[in-house]
Write a protein that holds these residues in place. Structure first.
Motif, short mmCIF file in Angstrom:
data_model
loop_
_atom_site.label_atom_id
_atom_site.label_comp_id
_atom_site.label_asym_id
_atom_site.label_seq_id
_atom_site.Cartn_x
_atom_site.Cartn_y
_atom_site.Cartn_z
N LEU A 127 0.84 -1.20 0.00
CA LEU A 127 0.00 0.00 0.00
C LEU A 127 0.87 1.25 0.00
O LEU A 127 0.57 2.24 -0.66
CB LEU A 127 -0.92 -0.01 1.23
N THR A 128 1.98 1.18 0.75
CA THR A 128 2.92 2.31 0.77
C THR A 128 3.44 2.57 -0.64
O THR A 128 3.49 3.71 -1.12
CB THR A 128 4.10 2.01 1.71
N ALA A 129 3.80 1.47 -1.30
CA ALA A 129 4.33 1.60 -2.66
C ALA A 129 3.27 2.16 -3.61
O ALA A 129 3.51 3.12 -4.35
CB ALA A 129 4.79 0.22 -3.15
N TYR A 130 2.10 1.59 -3.57
CA TYR A 130 1.04 1.95 -4.53
C TYR A 130 0.61 3.41 -4.37
O TYR A 130 0.60 4.19 -5.31
CB TYR A 130 -0.15 1.01 -4.34
N PHE A 131 0.25 3.78 -3.13
CA PHE A 131 -0.28 5.14 -2.93
C PHE A 131 0.84 6.19 -2.98
O PHE A 131 0.61 7.32 -3.39
CB PHE A 131 -1.08 5.21 -1.63
N VAL A 154 9.25 -2.47 0.15
CA VAL A 154 8.50 -1.39 -0.52
C VAL A 154 9.06 -1.14 -1.92
O VAL A 154 8.32 -1.13 -2.90
CB VAL A 154 8.56 -0.08 0.31
N GLY A 155 10.38 -0.98 -2.00
CA GLY A 155 11.00 -0.60 -3.27
C GLY A 155 10.75 -1.61 -4.38
O GLY A 155 10.53 -1.23 -5.54
N SER A 156 10.75 -2.89 -4.05
CA SER A 156 10.55 -3.90 -5.09
C SER A 156 9.14 -3.82 -5.67
O SER A 156 8.93 -4.07 -6.86
CB SER A 156 10.83 -5.30 -4.55
N VAL A 157 8.18 -3.41 -4.84
CA VAL A 157 6.81 -3.27 -5.34
C VAL A 157 6.69 -1.98 -6.14
O VAL A 157 6.05 -1.95 -7.20
CB VAL A 157 5.79 -3.30 -4.17
N VAL A 158 7.33 -0.91 -5.66
CA VAL A 158 7.32 0.35 -6.41
C VAL A 158 7.80 0.09 -7.84
O VAL A 158 7.15 0.47 -8.82
CB VAL A 158 8.25 1.41 -5.75
N GLY A 159 8.95 -0.60 -7.94
CA GLY A 159 9.52 -0.84 -9.27
C GLY A 159 8.61 -1.67 -10.15
O GLY A 159 8.42 -1.35 -11.33
N GLN A 160 8.02 -2.69 -9.57
CA GLN A 160 7.20 -3.59 -10.38
C GLN A 160 5.89 -2.94 -10.84
O GLN A 160 5.47 -3.11 -11.98
CB GLN A 160 6.93 -4.89 -9.62
N ILE A 161 5.26 -2.15 -9.95
CA ILE A 161 4.01 -1.52 -10.40
C ILE A 161 4.30 -0.36 -11.35
O ILE A 161 3.52 -0.08 -12.24
CB ILE A 161 3.05 -1.12 -9.24
N ALA A 162 5.46 0.28 -11.17
CA ALA A 162 5.84 1.34 -12.11
C ALA A 162 6.04 0.73 -13.50
O ALA A 162 5.66 1.31 -14.52
CB ALA A 162 7.10 2.06 -11.64
N LYS A 163 6.65 -0.47 -13.54
CA LYS A 163 6.83 -1.15 -14.83
C LYS A 163 5.47 -1.48 -15.44
O LYS A 163 5.24 -1.28 -16.62
CB LYS A 163 7.62 -2.45 -14.65
N LEU A 164 4.56 -1.99 -14.60
CA LEU A 164 3.22 -2.33 -15.11
C LEU A 164 2.52 -1.10 -15.68
O LEU A 164 1.69 -1.20 -16.57
CB LEU A 164 2.35 -2.93 -13.98
N LYS A 165 2.88 0.06 -15.14
CA LYS A 165 2.27 1.32 -15.58
C LYS A 165 2.97 1.86 -16.83
O LYS A 165 2.63 2.92 -17.33
CB LYS A 165 2.37 2.33 -14.42
N GLY A 166 3.99 1.15 -17.28
CA GLY A 166 4.67 1.58 -18.51
C GLY A 166 5.81 2.55 -18.28
O GLY A 166 6.21 3.27 -19.20
N CYS A 167 6.34 2.60 -17.06
CA CYS A 167 7.46 3.50 -16.77
C CYS A 167 8.78 2.79 -17.06
O CYS A 167 8.85 1.56 -17.09
CB CYS A 167 7.47 3.91 -15.30
N LYS A 168 9.84 3.59 -17.21
CA LYS A 168 11.20 3.04 -17.15
C LYS A 168 11.59 3.06 -15.69
O LYS A 168 11.32 4.04 -14.98
CB LYS A 168 12.16 3.91 -17.95
#
Ligand SMILES: NC(=O)c1ccc[n+]([C@@H]2O[C@H](COP(=O)([O-])OP(=O)(O)OC[C@H]3O[C@@H](n4cnc5c(N)ncnc54)[C@H](OP(=O)(O)O)[C@@H]3O)[C@@H](O)[C@H]2O)c1
Length: 239
Positions: A127-131, A154-168
């Motif tokens: 949740l910390t990563a997502y929000f 936290v960081g590993s989820v941030v990276g993975q959801i950012a990738k899912l969102k189409g980020c580098k």
């Protein structure tokens, strides 16, 4: 009669905690009153915030923290026996709750996923990563996100959801093993900040386009964005 085993803070730790800072104690729990449930822990969580929170405990207190638990006896109709919950019950094998601070895990939780995820990717770190990423940074997709402590909860989820969102996604971590793990999990660039001669140089990725509209994540990035920052980036966002 139920005996709970609980790990208590034997003495306040200095720096990293060690086994000798804790003591396993056995306590007998009282019978349930109306409205209460008996919980049996399935998973405990160990999070960085505990190092700070533990300072507010007295020596001899039970360690605090969330756990995934199963209701094994119930006098509360909202939590029948067998319900799986996330509970702030600390490091105890068994505990009694009045139900107020319990959160049920999703009833349709897939059998194929470990319940421990309710303390990780689907719990507070997730949740910390997502929000943080979407509500605070306002990442829309297509930007670059730099994540420090990228191999952490936290960081590993941030990276993975950012990738899912189409980020580098660029991640920094403290070992080659973690760097390999980040690459395996889709990070576009991963850097071992302990072995690079200069973090600034390492961040000069050949693809300079990567830094356009860069969002920065984590404490490392806050430091980097101070006025003396070697690389202030347009569109960067602090956490
Ligand atoms: N978990 C949550 O729900 C949550 C919520 C809000 C805020 N936070 C905060 O977000 C940050 C990361 O949390 P997390 O749960 O992702 O952490 P974590 O999975 O426990 O990761 C901790 C990592 O921090 C790095 N680190 C850097 N300096 C360290 C030091 N002096 N001692 C120990 N570790 C050090 C290490 O990675 P490297 O080897 O890669 O350096 C270590 O593996 C923490 O500051 C935490 O308080 C977490």
């Amino acid at each position: 009669m139920v005996h709970a085993k609980s790990w208590t803070l034997k003495k306040h730790f200095v720096g990293l905690p060690t086994n000798s800072d804790f003591e396993l104690k056995k306590v007998e729990l009282p019978p349930l009153k109306d409205g209460e449930v008996l919980l049996e822990a399935l998973y405990f969580t160990v999070d960085p915030y505990m190092r700070i929170m533990a300072k507010s405990l007295k020596e001899g207190d039970m360690m605090m923290g969330e756990q995934v638990a199963r209701v094994v006896e119930s006098k509360n109709s909202a939590f029948p026996t067998g319900t799986i919950v996330v509970a702030p019950s600390g490091w105890a094998t068994h505990s009694i709750s009045d139900g107020e601070k319990l959160e049920k895990v999703l009833a349709e939780w897939p059998d194929t996923l470990p319940l421990s995820l309710a303390l990780g990717t689907v719990g507070m770190p997730g949740l910390t990563a997502y929000f943080g990423l979407f509500d605070i940074c306002g990442v829309k997709g297509g930007e670059t996100v730099l994540v420090s402590v990228a191999a952490g909860a936290v960081g590993s989820v941030v990276g993975q959801i950012a990738k899912l969102k189409g980020c580098k996604v660029v991640g920094t971590a403290g070992s080659d093993e973690k760097v390999a793990w980040l690459k395996k999990h889709g990070f576009d660039v991963a850097i071992n900040y302990k072995t690079v001669k200069s973090l600034e140089e390492a961040l000069k990725h050949p693809d300079e386009e990567i830094w356009k509209n860069c969002y920065m994540w984590g404490h490392l990035c806050i430091q980097q964005n101070r006025p003396t920052s070697p690389r202030p980036t347009p569109g960067s966002h602090h956490l």
